[in-house]
Enzyme design. Sequence first.
Site, mmCIF file in Angstrom:
data_model
loop_
_atom_site.group_PDB
_atom_site.id
_atom_site.type_symbol
_atom_site.label_atom_id
_atom_site.label_comp_id
_atom_site.label_asym_id
_atom_site.label_seq_id
_atom_site.Cartn_x
_atom_site.Cartn_y
_atom_site.Cartn_z
ATOM 1 N N CYS A 127 10.590 17.929 0.260
ATOM 2 C CA CYS A 127 10.324 19.373 0.369
ATOM 3 C C CYS A 127 11.586 20.207 0.321
ATOM 4 C CB CYS A 127 9.540 19.684 1.645
ATOM 5 S SG CYS A 127 10.512 19.549 3.145
ATOM 6 N N ASP A 132 0.240 -20.950 11.688
ATOM 7 C CA ASP A 132 0.310 -19.785 10.813
ATOM 8 C C ASP A 132 -0.968 -19.667 9.980
ATOM 9 O OD1 ASP A 132 1.356 -17.546 9.718
ATOM 10 O OD2 ASP A 132 2.889 -18.550 8.513
ATOM 11 N N LYS A 172 9.763 -17.755 18.037
ATOM 12 C CA LYS A 172 9.645 -17.832 16.583
ATOM 13 C C LYS A 172 10.765 -18.670 15.964
ATOM 14 C CE LYS A 172 6.826 -15.382 14.739
ATOM 15 N NZ LYS A 172 6.504 -13.975 14.713
ATOM 16 N N CYS A 190 15.637 16.902 2.619
ATOM 17 C CA CYS A 190 14.429 16.098 2.453
ATOM 18 C C CYS A 190 14.080 15.995 0.962
ATOM 19 C CB CYS A 190 13.270 16.728 3.216
ATOM 20 S SG CYS A 190 11.696 15.938 2.860
ATOM 21 N N LYS A 218 2.845 -20.686 27.417
ATOM 22 C CA LYS A 218 1.858 -19.990 28.256
ATOM 23 C C LYS A 218 1.991 -20.458 29.696
ATOM 24 C CE LYS A 218 -1.300 -19.918 24.320
ATOM 25 N NZ LYS A 218 -2.395 -20.600 23.628
ATOM 26 N N TYR A 243 -7.058 -22.898 20.783
ATOM 27 C CA TYR A 243 -5.935 -22.775 21.721
ATOM 28 C C TYR A 243 -6.148 -21.708 22.792
ATOM 29 C CZ TYR A 243 -4.819 -19.176 18.260
ATOM 30 O OH TYR A 243 -4.897 -18.119 17.405
ATOM 31 N N CYS A 252 13.330 15.175 8.416
ATOM 32 C CA CYS A 252 13.061 16.397 7.687
ATOM 33 C C CYS A 252 12.649 17.461 8.694
ATOM 34 C CB CYS A 252 11.921 16.139 6.698
ATOM 35 S SG CYS A 252 11.165 17.632 6.083
ATOM 36 N N SER A 282 -2.258 -9.943 20.659
ATOM 37 C CA SER A 282 -1.187 -10.655 19.976
ATOM 38 C C SER A 282 -0.171 -11.111 21.016
ATOM 39 C CB SER A 282 -0.567 -9.789 18.895
ATOM 40 O OG SER A 282 -0.144 -8.586 19.449
ATOM 41 N N LEU A 283 0.933 -11.665 20.569
ATOM 42 C CA LEU A 283 1.908 -12.241 21.491
ATOM 43 C C LEU A 283 3.244 -11.529 21.358
ATOM 44 C CD1 LEU A 283 1.198 -16.017 20.764
ATOM 45 C CD2 LEU A 283 0.691 -14.822 22.894
ATOM 46 N N ASP A 303 0.825 4.199 -2.645
ATOM 47 C CA ASP A 303 0.607 5.581 -2.240
ATOM 48 C C ASP A 303 1.719 6.482 -2.763
ATOM 49 O OD1 ASP A 303 -1.599 4.712 -0.941
ATOM 50 O OD2 ASP A 303 -0.717 4.729 1.060
ATOM 51 N N ARG A 363 -10.202 -11.426 14.148
ATOM 52 C CA ARG A 363 -9.543 -10.607 15.153
ATOM 53 C C ARG A 363 -9.688 -9.113 14.852
ATOM 54 N NH1 ARG A 363 -3.677 -9.321 15.601
ATOM 55 N NH2 ARG A 363 -3.479 -8.489 17.679
ATOM 56 N N ASP A 380 0.839 -1.198 0.000
ATOM 57 C CA ASP A 380 0.000 0.000 0.000
ATOM 58 C C ASP A 380 0.875 1.249 0.000
ATOM 59 O OD1 ASP A 380 -2.067 -1.688 0.094
ATOM 60 O OD2 ASP A 380 -2.758 -1.156 2.114
ATOM 61 N N ALA A 381 1.977 1.172 0.753
ATOM 62 C CA ALA A 381 2.851 2.346 0.863
ATOM 63 C C ALA A 381 3.459 2.682 -0.504
ATOM 64 C CB ALA A 381 3.953 2.082 1.881
ATOM 65 N N GLU A 395 -7.131 -20.890 15.644
ATOM 66 C CA GLU A 395 -6.584 -20.496 14.348
ATOM 67 C C GLU A 395 -7.271 -21.250 13.213
ATOM 68 O OE1 GLU A 395 -4.393 -18.216 14.992
ATOM 69 O OE2 GLU A 395 -3.059 -17.967 13.268
ATOM 70 N N CYS A 405 6.328 20.327 4.895
ATOM 71 C CA CYS A 405 6.769 19.196 4.074
ATOM 72 C C CYS A 405 5.528 18.432 3.614
ATOM 73 C CB CYS A 405 7.679 18.272 4.874
ATOM 74 S SG CYS A 405 8.116 16.776 3.950
ATOM 75 N N GLU A 442 3.202 -25.197 22.724
ATOM 76 C CA GLU A 442 2.393 -25.715 21.612
ATOM 77 C C GLU A 442 2.791 -25.001 20.330
ATOM 78 O OE1 GLU A 442 -0.731 -23.728 23.823
ATOM 79 O OE2 GLU A 442 -1.682 -23.206 21.925
ATOM 80 N N LYS A 444 2.805 -22.676 17.127
ATOM 81 C CA LYS A 444 2.132 -21.437 16.725
ATOM 82 C C LYS A 444 1.679 -21.644 15.287
ATOM 83 C CE LYS A 444 2.632 -16.432 16.782
ATOM 84 N NZ LYS A 444 2.215 -16.093 15.421
HETATM 85 S S1 IVH Z 1 -2.440 -17.563 22.014
HETATM 86 C C1 IVH Z 1 -3.668 -13.765 24.315
HETATM 87 N N1 IVH Z 1 -1.675 -19.728 20.771
HETATM 88 O O1 IVH Z 1 -0.580 -15.865 16.924
HETATM 89 C C2 IVH Z 1 -2.926 -14.611 23.372
HETATM 90 N N2 IVH Z 1 -1.909 -17.744 19.489
HETATM 91 O O2 IVH Z 1 1.041 -13.507 17.415
HETATM 92 C C3 IVH Z 1 -3.786 -15.341 22.435
HETATM 93 N N3 IVH Z 1 -1.483 -18.034 17.104
HETATM 94 O O3 IVH Z 1 -3.215 -13.596 17.167
HETATM 95 C C4 IVH Z 1 -3.055 -16.052 21.395
HETATM 96 N N4 IVH Z 1 -1.037 -20.187 17.179
HETATM 97 O O4 IVH Z 1 -3.566 -15.676 15.727
HETATM 98 C C5 IVH Z 1 -1.955 -18.425 20.645
HETATM 99 N N5 IVH Z 1 -1.054 -21.720 19.787
HETATM 100 C C6 IVH Z 1 -1.338 -20.436 19.675
HETATM 101 C C7 IVH Z 1 -1.300 -19.780 18.434
HETATM 102 C C8 IVH Z 1 -1.582 -18.422 18.388
HETATM 103 C C9 IVH Z 1 -1.162 -19.129 16.400
HETATM 104 C C10 IVH Z 1 -1.643 -16.696 16.526
HETATM 105 C C11 IVH Z 1 -2.893 -15.967 16.908
HETATM 106 C C12 IVH Z 1 -2.437 -14.693 17.546
HETATM 107 C C13 IVH Z 1 -1.050 -14.561 17.016
HETATM 108 C C14 IVH Z 1 -0.190 -13.746 17.950
#
Ligand code: IVH
Length: 714
Positions: free
Chosen positions: A440, A138, A332, A437, A308, A244, A455, A100-101, A55, A157, A51-52, A192, A461, A134, A136
Site C-alpha cells: 500500500c 510420523d 524431536k 509497505c 509422558k 498410545y 505497515c 498436540s505436544l 493466494d 484430529r 496456499d499462501a 497414530e 492497506c 516411546e 513419536k
Molecule cells: S501423545 C495429549 N504419543 O504427535 C497428547 N502423540 O505433536 C496426545 N504422535 O497429535 C498425544 N506419536 O498425532 C502421543 N507416541 C505418541 C505419538 C504422538 C505420534 C502425534 C500425535 C499428536 C502429535 C503431537
Amino acid sequence: MTADWGSSLISDIAVQDLTETQARAELEHLAVLLDQANADYHGHDAPRISDAEYDRLKLRNARIEAQFPALKRDDSPSNKVGAAAASGFSKVTHDVAMLSLSNAFDDEDVIDFDARIRKYLGLPPDVDLAYTAEPKIDGLSLSLRYEQGVLVQAATRGDGAVGENVTANAKTIADIPHQLTGAPDVLEARGEVYMSHADFEALNARQTATGGKVFANPRNAAAGSLRQLDSEITRARPLRFFAYAWGALSQALSDTQYGAIKRLGELGFPINPLTVICNTPQEMITHYKQIEAQRATLGYDIDGVVYKTNDLALQGRLGFRSTTPRWATAHKFPAELAWTRLEDITIQVGRTGALSPVARLKPVTVGGVVVSNATLHNEDYINGFDSKGAEIREGKDIRIGDWVQVYRAGDVIPKIADTDISKRPETAQPYVFPTICPECGSDAVREEGDAVRRCSGGLICPAQAVEKLKHFVSRAAFDIDGLGAKQVEQFYSDGWIAEPADIFTLQARYGSGMQQLKNRDGWGDKSAEKLFQAIEDKRKIPLSRLIFALGIRHVGEAASNLVAQHYGNWTAFEDAMGQAHAHEGAAWEDLIGVDGVGTVMAQSLVNTFAQEAERASIDRLVTELDIQEATRPDTAGSPVAGKTVVFTGTLEKMTRAEAKARAERLGAKVSGSVSSKTDILVAGPGAGSKAKKAAELGIETLDEDGWLDLIAGL
Ligand code: IVH
C-alpha cells in the site's frame, strides 16, 4: 515440472507502477501459474505451492486486473472460483479434545521439562518421578470410540475439537479391532495411523504404473489414504496403527501410563514395542539416543521420542495448557537439511501488518518434501542478528543469489539456517529491507524492541484488510460455508466487501437489484442462495469465536476462549477493554489476572479497542451479530463455578500455580487481592493481612484441606 515455480515470473513492481506491456505479460504468466496450481490442487491432490503462495498470486492477478481492466483475459483466473473442495466427511466433536505436544529439541529442554513438572507439583529433586518414553510416530492421529466393546466411530484430529468421521475407512485397517473383549463400556483409544516404508514404496510404484498420484512421503500417503471418500480405496492401501493414548473412558485403564498402554495392548491394539519407563532425565536422553540410532531400520517414520509422566494421578494434577498437556513433551530429532540457491526475497504483508521476508528458493527436496519457499523471519535475521542483537551465523548476512542451507522439522515452515559465502556471486548485494509497505506504500515502521517491521497503513492497506477478512472467515473464526480465502479476495478486489461487517450486508446489497451475486461468474441461483443462508446462520456467534475472529495480534484461539470465559458477554468485554485503556487500574489488573493473558496480549487487546477506526469497524460488525454468551461447559456441578477465590499463605499439598489452574478449570476466578467481590479465601499457614481483611468482610475462609474437600472428586 511444467510451470516454473520460482517467483521470477512475478515481478516485485508495485501494481500502480506497471506499464501496460508489463501488466499484460504478467497476467499471462499468472494465468498459466494459477491454472497449473489449480490442476495440482484439485485434480491431483498434490499442491506444489503453499496456499499462501497461491493466494499471493491470485491477489496480484486481481490487483493488476483492477488497475488495467482492459487487459483482463478471457481465461482470467479471477473467473475461476475454485471453491475449497467440500470434504464430504461428517464432523465429530471430540468428547475429550485431541491435543498436540510441546517440543524439546535438546538435552537441556528435557531436563527443563522434568524441572518444570517438579516445580508445578512442588516435588523436590530427591523424590522419584517416572516417565514413559516411546517413539513419536510420523503419521496422523485417530480416535477410535468403542461402546460395549464395539467400534462405533473413528475420527481424525481435525482442529483438536472437531474432527472428521472416518469410521468406514478406519474399519478397513487390519490393525484396528472391530470388537474388544473385556473393555470398559466406553473406550476411546487414540493413536497414530501410519504407513511402513516398504508399503509406501510399493504403493508409489503401483501408483506410478497406473498413472495415479505419487506421494511425497509415508505420512502424506497415510493421510491421503485415510481421508478417502470411498472406503474401498482406503482398504486397498496398506495402513497401520499404533495406540498410545485415550480419550473418553467409562472406567480407568490403569493408574499408570505404562499400565494403560499395556492394557490397550491386551485389548488387541498394536502398541509400540520401544516403550520404556525412565526414572531420570538422563535415562530419557539415553533412550532417545537408542531410538535415534535405530531410526533408519525401524521400517516406519518417526520424528522424535515422546515422554509422558507415568503416574496418571500426577497427569491429572498437571493438566493442560491451552493446547498441550503439561505432563508430556515430544523430544524431536534434529531437522532435515539441504542446500540450494536463494533466487529471491519477497515480502508478505500479514493481517497485523507484519512484513515477513520469504526466501524464494530453487526447489530442493528436504526430507522427502519439495521446498521452494522458506521463512527468513525478519530483517535482523537476514542481516545476521538474533532478537537480542547478538550475532548469528557468525554475523553473515543472507543475500539474493546465495547458496543457503534449508531445514525443516516435521510440519513446520522451512527455514534458512545458514549461507555459504564462499559460493556467493560477486554481484550479490546486501538485502535492503523495505521501509515502505510493498502493498500500500505506507511507511513500514519498526518500533523499539520489536523485531518486526510493520505497515502503518492499518485498514487502508489492502494486504492487511484482505488477510484480516481471510482470518475472519477461517475455520476457527466465523467459518462461513462457501466463503473462503479465494472468495474473500474476489469480493474485496471488486469492492463488495472491505471489512467484516460488509459480509453481513452482502445479501442486502447484492441479493437483488442491478448487480447480483447469482449473475457473477462462478455463481448461480443456488450457490448465491446458499452463501446468503450460510452468512445468516453465522450471525449468531459464540463470544470466543468473535474475539478470535477480530484477528487481534497475540490473541489466538486459546486466549480468545480464556478471555470470553472471563468476561462472559460482549458488553462486559468491551466495557472492560475501554476501562483498561490506560494500562492501569482495576479493569487492567483484572485483565492481566486472567490465567494465560500476559501484558503483551493485554496491551494488544486494549490498544485495538482504543484505535478509533478499528473500534468503529468492530462496532459496525457487532450491530450485525447476535453474540452468544460464553458458557463453561465442563464446570456443571462445580461448587466453585463463577466464584472469586483468593489463595494466601503457604500451600502444602500443591503449588500456587497448580491451585490457580485447578480452580480455574472448575470455573472459579482466581484473584490476587481480597475485596467485597471475593467469595472464598483459601488461607494456608502464615496468612496475614488478606486473612484479616476477609474476616472483616465476613468472607468464607477455608484452609487447604477444606478447599480440597470442597473440590474433591472434580
Ligand atoms: S501423545 C495429549 N504419543 O504427535 C497428547 N502423540 O505433536 C496426545 N504422535 O497429535 C498425544 N506419536 O498425532 C502421543 N507416541 C505418541 C505419538 C504422538 C505420534 C502425534 C500425535 C499428536 C502429535 C503431537
